[in-house]
Design a protein around this motif. Sequence first.
Motif, PDB file in Angstrom:
ATOM      1  N   HIS A 173       1.072  -1.605   0.446  1.00  0.00           N
ATOM      2  CA  HIS A 173       0.542   0.045   0.193  1.00  0.00           C
ATOM      3  C   HIS A 173       0.873   1.270  -0.166  1.00  0.00           C
ATOM      4  N   LYS A 174       1.693   1.684   0.426  1.00  0.00           N
ATOM      5  CA  LYS A 174       2.931   2.354   0.945  1.00  0.00           C
ATOM      6  C   LYS A 174       3.281   2.420  -0.392  1.00  0.00           C
ATOM      7  N   VAL A 175       3.661   1.314  -1.843  1.00  0.00           N
ATOM      8  CA  VAL A 175       4.241   1.239  -2.658  1.00  0.00           C
ATOM      9  C   VAL A 175       3.276   2.192  -3.755  1.00  0.00           C
ATOM     10  N   ALA A 176       2.070   1.861  -3.743  1.00  0.00           N
ATOM     11  CA  ALA A 176       0.380   2.582  -4.367  1.00  0.00           C
ATOM     12  C   ALA A 176       0.334   3.908  -3.945  1.00  0.00           C
ATOM     13  N   THR A 177       1.527   4.462  -2.958  1.00  0.00           N
ATOM     14  CA  THR A 177       0.867   5.644  -2.580  1.00  0.00           C
ATOM     15  C   THR A 177       2.219   6.240  -2.622  1.00  0.00           C
ATOM     16  N   ALA A 178       3.088   5.508  -3.114  1.00  0.00           N
ATOM     17  CA  ALA A 178       4.827   6.538  -3.376  1.00  0.00           C
ATOM     18  C   ALA A 178       5.537   6.443  -2.050  1.00  0.00           C
ATOM     19  N   GLU A 179       4.910   6.558  -0.680  1.00  0.00           N
ATOM     20  CA  GLU A 179       5.493   6.990   0.103  1.00  0.00           C
ATOM     21  C   GLU A 179       7.136   6.146   0.744  1.00  0.00           C
ATOM     22  N   LYS A 180       7.211   6.985   1.105  1.00  0.00           N
ATOM     23  CA  LYS A 180       8.703   6.389   1.770  1.00  0.00           C
ATOM     24  C   LYS A 180       8.964   5.856   2.333  1.00  0.00           C
ATOM     25  N   SER A 181       9.572   4.673   2.950  1.00  0.00           N
ATOM     26  CA  SER A 181       9.292   4.356   4.138  1.00  0.00           C
ATOM     27  C   SER A 181       9.981   2.892   4.245  1.00  0.00           C
ATOM     28  N   GLY A 182      11.196   3.581   3.454  1.00  0.00           N
ATOM     29  CA  GLY A 182      12.409   2.169   3.999  1.00  0.00           C
ATOM     30  C   GLY A 182      12.977   1.351   2.873  1.00  0.00           C
ATOM     31  N   LYS A 183      13.662   0.275   3.090  1.00  0.00           N
ATOM     32  CA  LYS A 183      13.481  -0.467   2.517  1.00  0.00           C
ATOM     33  C   LYS A 183      12.595  -1.809   2.213  1.00  0.00           C
ATOM     34  N   ILE A 184      12.422  -1.846   0.988  1.00  0.00           N
ATOM     35  CA  ILE A 184      10.694  -2.889   0.782  1.00  0.00           C
ATOM     36  C   ILE A 184      11.486  -4.031  -0.603  1.00  0.00           C
ATOM     37  N   MET A 185      12.158  -3.368  -1.627  1.00  0.00           N
ATOM     38  CA  MET A 185      12.674  -4.774  -1.706  1.00  0.00           C
ATOM     39  C   MET A 185      14.024  -4.994  -2.339  1.00  0.00           C
ATOM     40  N   PHE A 186      14.244  -6.334  -1.792  1.00  0.00           N
ATOM     41  CA  PHE A 186      15.309  -7.315  -2.125  1.00  0.00           C
ATOM     42  C   PHE A 186      16.083  -8.482  -3.569  1.00  0.00           C
ATOM     43  N   ASP A 187      17.074  -7.723  -3.638  1.00  0.00           N
ATOM     44  CA  ASP A 187      17.438  -8.940  -4.644  1.00  0.00           C
ATOM     45  C   ASP A 187      17.694 -10.141  -4.064  1.00  0.00           C
ATOM     46  N   ILE A 229      18.688  -0.970   9.152  1.00  0.00           N
ATOM     47  CA  ILE A 229      18.885   0.370   9.222  1.00  0.00           C
ATOM     48  C   ILE A 229      18.498   0.789   7.868  1.00  0.00           C
ATOM     49  N   LEU A 230      17.300   0.127   7.623  1.00  0.00           N
ATOM     50  CA  LEU A 230      17.426  -0.119   5.620  1.00  0.00           C
ATOM     51  C   LEU A 230      15.870   0.985   5.309  1.00  0.00           C
TER      52      LEU A 230
END
Length: 384
Positions: free
Chosen positions: A48-62, A383-384
Motif C-alpha cells: 500500500h505504501k508502494v501504491a502511494t509512493a510513500e517513502k518508508s525504508g527498503k521494501i524490495m530485495f534482490d 537501518i534499511l
Amino acid sequence: MKRPKIIVIGAGYAGIAFLKSLDEECFRLGDFTIINKNSYHYHSTMLHKVATAEKSGKIMFDLREILHPEIKIIQQAVTDIDEIGRIVTTEHGKYEYDYLVCAAGFEKESFNLEGIENAMFIDSYIQSGRIAETIKLKFENALQNNTGMNVVVCGGGLTGIEFAASCADMLKHKCKFHGISDKNFNVHLISSTPRLLTFFSEKLSKKTADRLEKMGVKVTHGTRIVSLDKGRVNYEGGHLEADLIVWTAGVKGASIVSDSDVENDRGRVKVDAKLHAPDHSERFYIGDVSAVSDGKGGYYPPTAQIACEQGAYLARQFKAILNNASFDENFSFKSNGIICSIGDSYATALVMGFEMSGFIPSILKTIVEKKWNVKVFGLKGAIL
C-alpha cells in the motif's frame, strides 16, 4: 552420493523464510533451486505504501543479494506442476525435483465481478507502482482542469484500510503543496461487512473507522458491490463516480496451484501436520497456497506471520530429511496479533490478546518490518 533436488516456487515470505532458515549443512547435503518470475523479494504487507509512493525504508530485495550462494535462482514464471512426474515447467524449461516446496503466493480474487477489468489491484510490486503512477497522472490532470479526484477503494480488509489511509494522507499533502483546497479530492472505502476488521472488538473497529474518517476517508459499511464500469462503482442502492478504482476485496492462492491436480480450495491446499500435500511426502505447500487447520473446524487466514513460521518450521524438517533422521515435530501456530496501519503514525492492533491504538502499535509494526529486514539482509537490514 547424489544430492536430492529441492525446488522452491515463489519468493514471498514463506519461501524466503524457508531458505533463510536453512544451515550450511543443508546446502552441503541438498541441491536447492528457487523459481520466481521476478528477480527480487518484496514486503507484500507494505505494498500500500508502494501504491502511494510513500517513502518508508527498503521494501524490495534482490534475491542474489539475500540468498545463500549455493541456491540456484531461476527467474521464470511457472506454468505447470507435474506432481506424478515430479517436474516443474516454466515458460522456458522443465526442472525435475525430488522435493517440492510450493510457496507460490497469492493472486487477486475478483469473485467473477462484472467489470473487474476497470479496477487496479495491489497484488504485486509492479501493479502497486502502476497505481502510484496513475494517482500522479490523475492528480496532475485535476490540477490542469481545476477539478477534483475520487479514489474508490473496494474492500475493507487490512490492505484496503491501509491503502485508503495512505492515499488520503498523500492527497492532502499534494493539495497543501500546490496551495489548493482538498475539498474535492476524496477517498472512499466500501466494505461489505457491517463494521471494519471484524476480528477486532466493536470498540477497536470503531476506532479504526473513526481514524479513517478523521483523515478524510469516507467509509461505507455493509455494502455489496454489484459491478464496475469505467469510472463508476455500482453497489446495491447506488453508485460512486471514480477517477481510480482500487480492488482490495480478497485474495486467493496462486492459479498454478488452483489449476493443478492437487486437491485445493481457491488455490489453497489442505496440508497435514507436516505441511505435506495429502498422501504426498515429497510435496510441501506453505504461505498463501496452504490451508492449515486451526483445530476448531476452520483454517488460519493466510498472513505473513504464519508464512514465516511455516518457512522456519520446514527448514527444521528438511535438516532431518537431508540427514535421513526422524522428525516428530508437527507444525503449530499461535498468532502474536494483528496490526493495521492508518497513516504513518497511527495504528490499531490486537497484540498478545491486548487491543491498542495510536502511536505505539504503529511503532510495533515498524519493528516487525525491521525484524524481517534483519532476517533477509542481516544486521544492516535494521537501518534499511
